[in-house]
Motif scaffolding. Structure first.
Motif, PDB file in Angstrom:
ATOM      1  N   ASP A  18       0.796  -1.079  -0.012  1.00  0.00           N
ATOM      2  CA  ASP A  18       0.211  -0.203   0.093  1.00  0.00           C
ATOM      3  C   ASP A  18       0.889   1.245   0.044  1.00  0.00           C
ATOM      4  O   ASP A  18       0.560   2.272  -0.806  1.00  0.00           O
ATOM      5  N   LEU A  19       1.864   1.134   0.766  1.00  0.00           N
ATOM      6  CA  LEU A  19       2.783   2.369   0.759  1.00  0.00           C
ATOM      7  C   LEU A  19       3.360   2.562  -0.328  1.00  0.00           C
ATOM      8  O   LEU A  19       3.471   3.792  -0.810  1.00  0.00           O
ATOM      9  N   ILE A  20       3.814   1.556  -1.160  1.00  0.00           N
ATOM     10  CA  ILE A  20       4.576   1.885  -2.343  1.00  0.00           C
ATOM     11  C   ILE A  20       3.552   2.636  -3.286  1.00  0.00           C
ATOM     12  O   ILE A  20       3.912   3.494  -4.080  1.00  0.00           O
ATOM     13  N   GLU A  21       2.342   1.939  -3.414  1.00  0.00           N
ATOM     14  CA  GLU A  21       1.388   2.459  -4.104  1.00  0.00           C
ATOM     15  C   GLU A  21       1.009   3.760  -3.896  1.00  0.00           C
ATOM     16  O   GLU A  21       0.960   4.966  -4.810  1.00  0.00           O
ATOM     17  N   LYS A  22       0.850   4.222  -2.641  1.00  0.00           N
ATOM     18  CA  LYS A  22       0.276   5.582  -2.107  1.00  0.00           C
ATOM     19  C   LYS A  22       1.603   6.680  -2.521  1.00  0.00           C
ATOM     20  O   LYS A  22       1.388   7.799  -2.798  1.00  0.00           O
ATOM     21  N   ALA A  23       2.745   6.187  -2.553  1.00  0.00           N
ATOM     22  CA  ALA A  23       3.948   7.011  -2.615  1.00  0.00           C
ATOM     23  C   ALA A  23       4.051   7.134  -4.188  1.00  0.00           C
ATOM     24  O   ALA A  23       5.103   7.842  -4.823  1.00  0.00           O
ATOM     25  N   GLY A  24       3.008   6.572  -4.958  1.00  0.00           N
ATOM     26  CA  GLY A  24       3.195   6.914  -6.530  1.00  0.00           C
ATOM     27  C   GLY A  24       3.971   5.738  -7.208  1.00  0.00           C
ATOM     28  O   GLY A  24       4.302   5.891  -8.499  1.00  0.00           O
ATOM     29  N   GLY A  25       4.419   4.631  -6.508  1.00  0.00           N
ATOM     30  CA  GLY A  25       5.158   3.574  -7.225  1.00  0.00           C
ATOM     31  C   GLY A  25       6.377   3.426  -6.641  1.00  0.00           C
ATOM     32  O   GLY A  25       7.299   2.308  -6.983  1.00  0.00           O
ATOM     33  N   CYS A  26       6.760   4.318  -6.067  1.00  0.00           N
ATOM     34  CA  CYS A  26       8.332   4.442  -5.498  1.00  0.00           C
ATOM     35  C   CYS A  26       8.347   5.142  -4.225  1.00  0.00           C
ATOM     36  O   CYS A  26       8.105   6.291  -4.041  1.00  0.00           O
ATOM     37  N   CYS A  63      18.866  14.045  -9.486  1.00  0.00           N
ATOM     38  CA  CYS A  63      18.726  13.469 -10.697  1.00  0.00           C
ATOM     39  C   CYS A  63      18.732  11.910 -10.952  1.00  0.00           C
ATOM     40  O   CYS A  63      17.765  11.278 -11.319  1.00  0.00           O
ATOM     41  N   PHE A  64      19.715  11.448  -9.639  1.00  0.00           N
ATOM     42  CA  PHE A  64      19.639   9.653  -9.825  1.00  0.00           C
ATOM     43  C   PHE A  64      18.306   9.346  -9.358  1.00  0.00           C
ATOM     44  O   PHE A  64      17.831   8.172 -10.020  1.00  0.00           O
ATOM     45  N   ALA A  65      17.497   9.919  -8.441  1.00  0.00           N
ATOM     46  CA  ALA A  65      16.320   9.213  -7.879  1.00  0.00           C
ATOM     47  C   ALA A  65      15.304   8.831  -9.100  1.00  0.00           C
ATOM     48  O   ALA A  65      14.911   7.835  -9.274  1.00  0.00           O
ATOM     49  N   THR A  66      15.105   9.943 -10.020  1.00  0.00           N
ATOM     50  CA  THR A  66      14.101   9.486 -11.201  1.00  0.00           C
ATOM     51  C   THR A  66      14.674   8.475 -11.916  1.00  0.00           C
ATOM     52  O   THR A  66      13.931   7.579 -12.548  1.00  0.00           O
ATOM     53  N   ARG A  67      15.841   8.367 -12.286  1.00  0.00           N
ATOM     54  CA  ARG A  67      16.610   7.439 -12.957  1.00  0.00           C
ATOM     55  C   ARG A  67      16.553   6.115 -12.491  1.00  0.00           C
ATOM     56  O   ARG A  67      16.129   4.877 -13.086  1.00  0.00           O
ATOM     57  N   GLY A  84      13.493   0.836 -12.398  1.00  0.00           N
ATOM     58  CA  GLY A  84      12.569  -0.288 -11.837  1.00  0.00           C
ATOM     59  C   GLY A  84      12.723  -0.260 -10.278  1.00  0.00           C
ATOM     60  O   GLY A  84      12.158  -1.257  -9.602  1.00  0.00           O
ATOM     61  N   ALA A  85      13.429   0.522  -9.543  1.00  0.00           N
ATOM     62  CA  ALA A  85      13.549   0.620  -8.287  1.00  0.00           C
ATOM     63  C   ALA A  85      12.143   1.026  -7.538  1.00  0.00           C
ATOM     64  O   ALA A  85      11.494   1.908  -8.067  1.00  0.00           O
ATOM     65  N   LYS A  86      11.836   0.411  -6.520  1.00  0.00           N
ATOM     66  CA  LYS A  86      10.604   0.531  -6.023  1.00  0.00           C
ATOM     67  C   LYS A  86      10.659   1.291  -4.398  1.00  0.00           C
ATOM     68  O   LYS A  86       9.716   1.786  -3.757  1.00  0.00           O
ATOM     69  N   LEU A  87      12.076   1.233  -4.000  1.00  0.00           N
ATOM     70  CA  LEU A  87      12.280   2.074  -2.557  1.00  0.00           C
ATOM     71  C   LEU A  87      13.666   2.587  -2.661  1.00  0.00           C
ATOM     72  O   LEU A  87      14.522   1.965  -3.336  1.00  0.00           O
ATOM     73  N   ILE A  88      13.789   4.008  -2.750  1.00  0.00           N
ATOM     74  CA  ILE A  88      14.952   4.894  -2.704  1.00  0.00           C
ATOM     75  C   ILE A  88      15.255   5.689  -1.634  1.00  0.00           C
ATOM     76  O   ILE A  88      14.235   6.257  -1.100  1.00  0.00           O
ATOM     77  N   GLY A  89      16.559   5.478  -1.406  1.00  0.00           N
ATOM     78  CA  GLY A  89      16.816   6.519   0.041  1.00  0.00           C
ATOM     79  C   GLY A  89      18.201   6.679  -0.298  1.00  0.00           C
ATOM     80  O   GLY A  89      18.994   6.646  -1.266  1.00  0.00           O
ATOM     81  N   LYS A 125       7.697  14.453  -9.980  1.00  0.00           N
ATOM     82  CA  LYS A 125       7.913  13.937 -11.272  1.00  0.00           C
ATOM     83  C   LYS A 125       7.308  12.855 -11.556  1.00  0.00           C
ATOM     84  O   LYS A 125       7.929  11.960 -12.239  1.00  0.00           O
ATOM     85  N   LEU A 126       6.119  12.792 -10.930  1.00  0.00           N
ATOM     86  CA  LEU A 126       5.417  11.379 -11.148  1.00  0.00           C
ATOM     87  C   LEU A 126       4.873  11.323 -12.721  1.00  0.00           C
ATOM     88  O   LEU A 126       4.214  11.971 -13.264  1.00  0.00           O
TER      89      LEU A 126
END
Ligand SMILES: C[S+](C)CC[C@H](N)C(=O)O
Ligand SMILES: N[C@@H](CCS)C(=O)O
Ligand SMILES: [Zn+2]
Length: 327
Positions: free
Chosen positions: A11-19, A292-296, A301-306, A326-327
């Motif tokens: 749910d969280l991944i979805e609510k966050a817009g996929g990532c 810049c990296f985050a959107t790339r 295909g990453a679903k969790l980024i930090g 930038k969704l």
């Protein structure tokens, strides 16, 4: 996952817009506030010395936009606490406290947001209990080499991880985060423990990498993921505390090796000197670069980024801005 049923993690991944956004370097932010963690317990020293600071740092990452908080238990272990003269009971209580501090920070932040007029862009964060590798406990830099020596076998690694895992799970986190796993044997130990202990909350397993292609031990990610793919309890796999320049290629590689979600939270690019216990200046990436990296990384295909070591709340803010704008 049952039909039509999703877990809080999905749910969280979805609510966050996929990532979803994972927080940043926890120990790094403690140090920014003046904590001295040059100690075998590293950041876990603050569980003894300054738990208020731990909560403050969690709150700073929430304010920066983290959807997931990773607890202060990375280098918190019962043998580590006992070797400082604490009793087993005191050690167990500190492990529980690491989870409670993050849950309390999350709940109070979320309560304050609910009452905010005009709405807000935050998600209710999840708390991932950090389980640092055996190498982290050794405090000799071996989470970046995977060289545990021939006397460290599967049973020894399982014995090392079992009790802490049980205590952390009982404290009620939403997730488990195995961090900087440097070799296949330890990945196998983690997977077998999840099964043997019948852990119900989702886990992720993250490897470090020093060459951008393999686990630190030199074993291929194909070998390592073969072990993990068999375990339904692991919902995400990925990389933490490796340099950012490796991450895009590693996401592409991992995507071919697993159907699990991919999680990446690299360090700033600096290199840890395990002997002198300091970060060596190296090719280092600033917050703009992380933006810049985050959107790339998301588009790869990453679903969790930090972020991991040497990244801060401003890095997480940059990542969150990039992913949510930038969704
Ligand atoms: C992720 S590393 C920088 C953590 C510290 C290390 N395990 C040590 O104690 O030296
Ligand atoms: N969660 C840990 C990871 C260290 S590599 C921290 O941020 O301190
Ligand atoms: Zn790190």
């Amino acid at each position: 996952m049952g039909i039509g049923k999703t877990t809080p993690f999905e749910d969280l991944i979805e609510k966050a817009g996929g990532c979803a956004v994972v927080d940043g370097g926890f120990a790094t932010q403690l140090e920014k506030h003046g904590a001295d963690i040059n100690d075998p317990l590293w950041s876990a020293l603050c569980l003894i010395k300054d738990p208020h600071l731990i909560k403050k740092v969690h709150k700073e990452y929430l304010e920066a936009g983290a959807d997931i908080l990773v607890t202060s238990s990375y280098q918190a272990t019962l043998p580590g606490f006992v070797s400082r003269g604490l009793s087993i009971e005191e050690g167990e209580s500190l492990l529980r406290r690491s989870v409670e501090l993050a849950l309390e920070a999350r709940d109070s932040f979320w309560d304050s947001m609910k009452n905010k007029h005009g709405g807000h862009a935050y998600n209710r964060a999840l708390v991932a209990a950090s389980i640092g590798s055996y190498g982290a406990y050794l405090a000799d830099g071996s989470e970046y080499s995977g060289s545990y020596g021939s006397n460290v076998g599967l049973d020894k690694l399982k014995d090392f991880h079992r009790k802490r895992l049980q205590i952390l799970v009982e404290a009620g986190p939403d997730l488990l985060a195995f961090e900087t796993i440097p070799n296949k044997l330890e990945a196998q130990a983690c997977v077998e423990l999840l099964e043997e202990e019948n852990i119900k909350i989702p886990s992720w397993i993250c490897f470090s990498s020093v060459d951008g292609e393999n686990a630190p031990s030199g074993e291929s990610f194909k070998e390592c993921l073969n072990v993990i793919n068999k375990c339904d309890k692991v919902k995400a796999v990925g990389i933490n505390c490796a340099p950012p320049q490796f991450i895009e290629d590693l996401i592409l590689k991992l995507n071919k090796l697993t159907d699990k979600a991919i999680v990446v939270y690299p360090n700033s690019g600096e290199v840890w000197d395990g002997r002198d216990k300091k970060w060596l200046p190296s090719k280092c990436f600033n917050d703009d670069k992380f933006e810049c990296f985050a959107t790339r990384w998301r588009d790869s295909g990453a679903k969790l980024i930090g972020g991991c070591c040497r990244t801060t709340p401003s890095t997480v803010q940059a990542i969150s801005k990039a992913l949510k704008e930038k969704l």
